[in-house]
Design a protein around this motif. Sequence first.
Motif, PDB file in Angstrom:
ATOM      1  N   VAL A 198       0.918  -1.006   0.244  1.00  0.00           N
ATOM      2  CA  VAL A 198       0.142  -0.155  -0.109  1.00  0.00           C
ATOM      3  C   VAL A 198       0.895   1.215  -0.159  1.00  0.00           C
ATOM      4  O   VAL A 198       1.841   1.559   0.888  1.00  0.00           O
ATOM      5  CB  VAL A 198      -1.142   0.094   1.255  1.00  0.00           C
ATOM      6  N   ARG A 199       0.808   2.267  -1.027  1.00  0.00           N
ATOM      7  CA  ARG A 199       1.584   3.241  -1.022  1.00  0.00           C
ATOM      8  C   ARG A 199       1.044   4.239  -0.060  1.00  0.00           C
ATOM      9  O   ARG A 199      -0.092   4.225   0.442  1.00  0.00           O
ATOM     10  CB  ARG A 199       1.268   3.923  -2.378  1.00  0.00           C
ATOM     11  N   ILE A 200       2.011   4.996   0.454  1.00  0.00           N
ATOM     12  CA  ILE A 200       2.058   5.847   1.715  1.00  0.00           C
ATOM     13  C   ILE A 200       0.808   6.980   1.314  1.00  0.00           C
ATOM     14  O   ILE A 200       0.123   7.435   2.330  1.00  0.00           O
ATOM     15  CB  ILE A 200       3.549   6.386   2.289  1.00  0.00           C
ATOM     16  N   ASP A 201       0.827   7.738   0.171  1.00  0.00           N
ATOM     17  CA  ASP A 201      -0.108   8.692  -0.357  1.00  0.00           C
ATOM     18  C   ASP A 201      -1.206   8.172  -0.083  1.00  0.00           C
ATOM     19  O   ASP A 201      -2.339   8.905   0.139  1.00  0.00           O
ATOM     20  CB  ASP A 201       0.555   9.488  -1.492  1.00  0.00           C
ATOM     21  N   SER A 202      -1.469   6.976  -0.797  1.00  0.00           N
ATOM     22  CA  SER A 202      -2.847   6.168  -0.762  1.00  0.00           C
ATOM     23  C   SER A 202      -3.197   5.993   0.715  1.00  0.00           C
ATOM     24  O   SER A 202      -4.681   6.138   0.917  1.00  0.00           O
ATOM     25  CB  SER A 202      -2.618   4.836  -1.670  1.00  0.00           C
TER      26      SER A 202
END
Length: 184
Positions: free
Chosen positions: A55-59
């Motif tokens: 999971v991307r941090i921005d997401s």
Amino acid sequence: MASGADEEKRGGPASAERPAAEPPAAEAADPTTDPAIAAAVAAAEAAAPANGENVRIDSWIWAVRLIKTRSLGAAACKGGHVHVNGERVKPAHSVRIGDEVRVRQEGWERVVIVKRLIRKRVGAPVAAQCYVDNSPPPPPREAFAPAGIRDRGAGRPTKRDRREMERLRGMAGGGPGAKNPGGR
């Protein structure tokens, strides 16, 4: 005469005498859990990444409602306002359970520990269950007297009144002896 199983299917006397079903062990442990929230948590877990996926941090900061939009989350990462475990990260950085995420916004810093990974944006009660909030309290708002409030019925402000109000508000060009650079 119908058997007890037949009456139970139809909602007859056998089902009326039977005690209500007990909640599952997870709900019994936490009596404050609302069934609607539990259903939303289950939906969020169903939308969680499969094993091995990231999971991307921005997401993630968008999904748990720390940032209003995903593009603002990416911009915060690019601007150096997001740190994971003390390190400045890019928007594509993968977040893991147990990571400490620090998001600096509007003069204060949110410090959260990742408890659950989610990709999709969920409601606020569900989002709050995806992290542990260790943030310091936000700074108090400064109380100040409003500048330039005129009494009702005082009429339209004169040029001098307008300049005084601008000076009180801290706008450029206001004050005695100030020259108007664009005018004559």
